[in-house]
Scaffold this motif. Structure first.
Motif, PDB file in Angstrom:
ATOM      1  N   PRO A   2     -12.329   4.052   6.342  1.00 34.09           N
ATOM      2  CA  PRO A   2     -11.950   2.971   6.020  1.00 34.09           C
ATOM      3  C   PRO A   2     -11.918   2.773   4.246  1.00 34.09           C
ATOM      4  O   PRO A   2     -12.725   3.396   3.626  1.00 34.09           O
ATOM      5  CB  PRO A   2     -12.927   2.156   6.718  1.00 34.09           C
ATOM      6  N   LEU A   3     -10.993   2.115   3.887  1.00 37.88           N
ATOM      7  CA  LEU A   3     -10.786   2.301   2.336  1.00 37.88           C
ATOM      8  C   LEU A   3     -10.790   0.827   1.717  1.00 37.88           C
ATOM      9  O   LEU A   3     -11.510   0.605   0.743  1.00 37.88           O
ATOM     10  CB  LEU A   3      -9.663   2.604   1.796  1.00 37.88           C
ATOM     11  N   ALA A   4     -10.503  -0.437   2.280  1.00 36.21           N
ATOM     12  CA  ALA A   4     -10.428  -1.664   1.816  1.00 36.21           C
ATOM     13  C   ALA A   4     -10.450  -2.672   2.675  1.00 36.21           C
ATOM     14  O   ALA A   4     -10.119  -2.630   3.746  1.00 36.21           O
ATOM     15  CB  ALA A   4      -9.372  -1.817   0.849  1.00 36.21           C
ATOM     16  N   LEU A  25      -8.787  -7.933   7.821  1.00 38.34           N
ATOM     17  CA  LEU A  25      -7.948  -6.547   7.965  1.00 38.34           C
ATOM     18  C   LEU A  25      -8.774  -5.456   7.453  1.00 38.34           C
ATOM     19  O   LEU A  25      -9.205  -5.728   6.382  1.00 38.34           O
ATOM     20  CB  LEU A  25      -6.520  -6.797   7.431  1.00 38.34           C
ATOM     21  N   ILE A  26      -8.489  -3.991   7.796  1.00 39.73           N
ATOM     22  CA  ILE A  26      -8.982  -3.036   7.335  1.00 39.73           C
ATOM     23  C   ILE A  26      -7.968  -1.968   7.081  1.00 39.73           C
ATOM     24  O   ILE A  26      -6.974  -1.663   8.039  1.00 39.73           O
ATOM     25  CB  ILE A  26     -10.051  -2.577   8.162  1.00 39.73           C
ATOM     26  N   PHE A  27      -8.075  -1.500   5.700  1.00 40.21           N
ATOM     27  CA  PHE A  27      -7.044  -0.436   5.375  1.00 40.21           C
ATOM     28  C   PHE A  27      -7.571   0.961   5.857  1.00 40.21           C
ATOM     29  O   PHE A  27      -8.676   1.199   5.084  1.00 40.21           O
ATOM     30  CB  PHE A  27      -6.944  -0.472   3.788  1.00 40.21           C
ATOM     31  N   THR A  70      -7.037   5.560  -2.263  1.00 37.25           N
ATOM     32  CA  THR A  70      -8.140   4.845  -2.039  1.00 37.25           C
ATOM     33  C   THR A  70      -7.783   3.493  -3.122  1.00 37.25           C
ATOM     34  O   THR A  70      -8.014   2.506  -2.959  1.00 37.25           O
ATOM     35  CB  THR A  70      -9.320   5.421  -2.573  1.00 37.25           C
ATOM     36  N   ALA A  71      -7.407   4.007  -4.329  1.00 40.59           N
ATOM     37  CA  ALA A  71      -7.072   2.997  -5.454  1.00 40.59           C
ATOM     38  C   ALA A  71      -5.928   2.014  -4.854  1.00 40.59           C
ATOM     39  O   ALA A  71      -5.981   0.848  -5.119  1.00 40.59           O
ATOM     40  CB  ALA A  71      -6.794   3.625  -6.874  1.00 40.59           C
ATOM     41  N   ALA A  72      -5.067   2.829  -4.330  1.00 40.08           N
ATOM     42  CA  ALA A  72      -3.763   1.758  -3.984  1.00 40.08           C
ATOM     43  C   ALA A  72      -4.114   1.046  -2.735  1.00 40.08           C
ATOM     44  O   ALA A  72      -3.689  -0.292  -2.958  1.00 40.08           O
ATOM     45  CB  ALA A  72      -2.771   2.870  -3.320  1.00 40.08           C
ATOM     46  N   ALA A  73      -5.143   1.347  -1.759  1.00 40.05           N
ATOM     47  CA  ALA A  73      -5.440   0.647  -0.798  1.00 40.05           C
ATOM     48  C   ALA A  73      -6.199  -0.624  -1.281  1.00 40.05           C
ATOM     49  O   ALA A  73      -6.097  -1.891  -1.076  1.00 40.05           O
ATOM     50  CB  ALA A  73      -6.487   1.309   0.213  1.00 40.05           C
ATOM     51  N   GLN A  74      -7.135  -0.457  -2.404  1.00 39.73           N
ATOM     52  CA  GLN A  74      -7.843  -1.529  -2.957  1.00 39.73           C
ATOM     53  C   GLN A  74      -7.101  -2.523  -3.687  1.00 39.73           C
ATOM     54  O   GLN A  74      -7.367  -3.714  -3.568  1.00 39.73           O
ATOM     55  CB  GLN A  74      -9.028  -0.966  -3.747  1.00 39.73           C
ATOM     56  N   GLN A  75      -5.776  -2.044  -4.496  1.00 38.54           N
ATOM     57  CA  GLN A  75      -5.263  -2.813  -4.991  1.00 38.54           C
ATOM     58  C   GLN A  75      -4.386  -3.692  -4.116  1.00 38.54           C
ATOM     59  O   GLN A  75      -4.227  -5.099  -4.441  1.00 38.54           O
ATOM     60  CB  GLN A  75      -4.316  -1.995  -6.028  1.00 38.54           C
ATOM     61  N   ALA A  76      -3.667  -3.023  -3.226  1.00 41.16           N
ATOM     62  CA  ALA A  76      -2.848  -3.782  -2.118  1.00 41.16           C
ATOM     63  C   ALA A  76      -3.540  -4.946  -1.183  1.00 41.16           C
ATOM     64  O   ALA A  76      -3.230  -5.973  -1.202  1.00 41.16           O
ATOM     65  CB  ALA A  76      -2.253  -2.773  -1.162  1.00 41.16           C
ATOM     66  N   TRP A 102       0.877  -1.247   0.033  1.00 38.43           N
ATOM     67  CA  TRP A 102       0.089  -0.115  -0.231  1.00 38.43           C
ATOM     68  C   TRP A 102       0.814   1.359   0.171  1.00 38.43           C
ATOM     69  O   TRP A 102       0.820   2.096  -0.764  1.00 38.43           O
ATOM     70  CB  TRP A 102      -0.697   0.183   1.085  1.00 38.43           C
ATOM     71  N   ALA A 103       1.763   1.369   0.927  1.00 39.33           N
ATOM     72  CA  ALA A 103       2.623   2.408   0.890  1.00 39.33           C
ATOM     73  C   ALA A 103       3.675   2.663  -0.209  1.00 39.33           C
ATOM     74  O   ALA A 103       3.582   3.846  -0.945  1.00 39.33           O
ATOM     75  CB  ALA A 103       3.694   2.230   2.061  1.00 39.33           C
ATOM     76  N   ASP A 104       3.943   1.686  -1.052  1.00 40.30           N
ATOM     77  CA  ASP A 104       4.744   1.816  -2.138  1.00 40.30           C
ATOM     78  C   ASP A 104       3.737   2.268  -3.323  1.00 40.30           C
ATOM     79  O   ASP A 104       3.994   3.247  -4.278  1.00 40.30           O
ATOM     80  CB  ASP A 104       5.284   0.455  -2.753  1.00 40.30           C
ATOM     81  N   LEU A 105       2.425   1.696  -3.437  1.00 38.22           N
ATOM     82  CA  LEU A 105       1.445   2.103  -4.515  1.00 38.22           C
ATOM     83  C   LEU A 105       1.222   3.659  -4.185  1.00 38.22           C
ATOM     84  O   LEU A 105       0.934   4.267  -5.257  1.00 38.22           O
ATOM     85  CB  LEU A 105       0.266   1.189  -4.421  1.00 38.22           C
TER      86      LEU A 105
END
Length: 343
Positions: free
Chosen positions: A147-149, A245-247, A266-272, A53-56
């Motif tokens: 919360p995102l993902a 788990l929750i992002f 948000t997009a990064a969280a959902q992908q990760a 997530w951090a990298d994305l």
């Protein structure tokens, strides 16, 4: 001329503040670095998901948002149950957190720890990706976080150093490490065990010295933590609870970002999260049992319960399920049961 423009701009800002007008998010300074809390490090799917997530985020925001991951819940001195409170207070900016660890502050999250509610991965998906998951996010949004993902730590299996566990009576008197949740204490007490709450940082030394006999965790955690090296030589697949788990992002931090960067985060969280779930489920199915074979190759005896054997554990914990279903909320539990039945 330049001085007059600056004076006019300053006057405008003061007027806006006096009138209580909201400043645009783009005018708010970004932090040099945002703190992301997680329990486990990169060797585990959970910690890997946080780093991903951090990298994305760095990639999708072109470096405007830089995140440092703090594993071991080190921002709260390793006390997993304090993570959500610290997140609300702004001590932590972001987190990939466990529904179990946050359940003392958000009682509805105990839903996922009701013993034997979810029989398989499709049941988890029915909840997290359906109306129950949306309702949970609405509840969390009222508590100073965004919360995102949904991610996943996995189904929690039980291990010990003493003997194979096939029946509830096999747990009688066994000293078991559990997370800091009253529901977990109630479940293991109902099975006749002697549960002890302790952080994950303290758990492995306790197993190595024999201070506790066993523990319960997902298979990916069991393997990555090399629990066979601390005498956990008996492992029973009972899948009694799962651990979503929750992002999430602290709400003030969220509000400080531009709309474009919020969308990127948000997009990064959902992908990760999607990639993390795939990792958490890898190697533990009938079609792909690579992880299980690796665990057995380390000298661990794996017990696979029959449906009848698993039902005996469900029956033994039925009273706990009923009591805690009322605490979680009867309507929410009924909704979850219906969605699982429809899966």
């Amino acid at each position: 001329m330049q001085k007059r423009r600056f004076t006019a701009l300053l006057a405008g800002l003061v007027t806006s503040a006096a009138l209580g007008l909201a400043m645009p998010a783009s005018a708010q300074p970004y932090q040099d670095e945002y703190k992301l809390s997680t329990v486990l490090g990169e060797a585990f799917p959970w910690g890997w998901g946080a780093k991903r997530w951090a990298d994305l985020v760095a990639e999708k925001t072109e470096g405007r948002i830089k995140i440092k991951v703090y594993p071991g819940t080190s921002l709260v001195s390793g006390d997993q149950t304090k993570e959500f409170t610290a997140l609300r207070q702004g001590i932590i900016d972001m987190a990939v957190g466990s529904t179990i660890n946050w359940s003392p502050q958000v009682k509805e999250l105990n839903l996922f720890a009701l013993p034997f509610l979810m029989p398989d991965h499709k049941a988890i998906d029915a909840l997290t990706q359906g109306r129950v998951g949306r309702q949970m996010f609405e509840m969390l949004a009222e508590r100073d976080v965004v919360p995102l993902a949904w991610g996943e730590n996995g189904f929690r299996e039980v291990s010990n150093s003493k003997k194979p566990i096939r029946t509830p009576t096999d747990l009688t008197g066994m000293k078991m490490r559990v997370v800091g949740s009253p529901l977990f204490l109630a479940t293991f007490n109902a099975l006749g065990a002697n549960p002890t709450q302790m952080s994950w940082a303290d758990a492995q030394p306790a197993m190595a010295t024999g201070a506790v006999d066993g523990q319960e965790n997902p298979l990916a955690v069991f393997n990555a933590a090399k629990l066979h090296t601390v005498d956990q030589k008996h492992l029973t697949l009972w899948g009694y609870v799962a651990d979503p788990l929750i992002f999430v992002v602290n709400k003030k931090v969220w509000n400080s970002w531009t709309e474009a960067d919020r969308e990127a985060v948000t997009a990064a969280a959902q992908q990760a999260a999607k990639e993390e779930i795939a990792r958490a489920r890898a190697g533990i199915s009938a079609d792909d049992d690579k992880l299980l074979k690796e665990i057995e190759a380390n000298g661990v005896a794996v017990v696979r319960l029959s449906d009848a054997e698993r039902d005996a554990f469900r029956t033994a914990t039925a009273g706990v399920y009923k009591e805690w279903a009322e605490k979680v909320g009867a309507d929410l539990v009924k909704q979850a049961e219906e969605d699982i039945a429809k899966r």
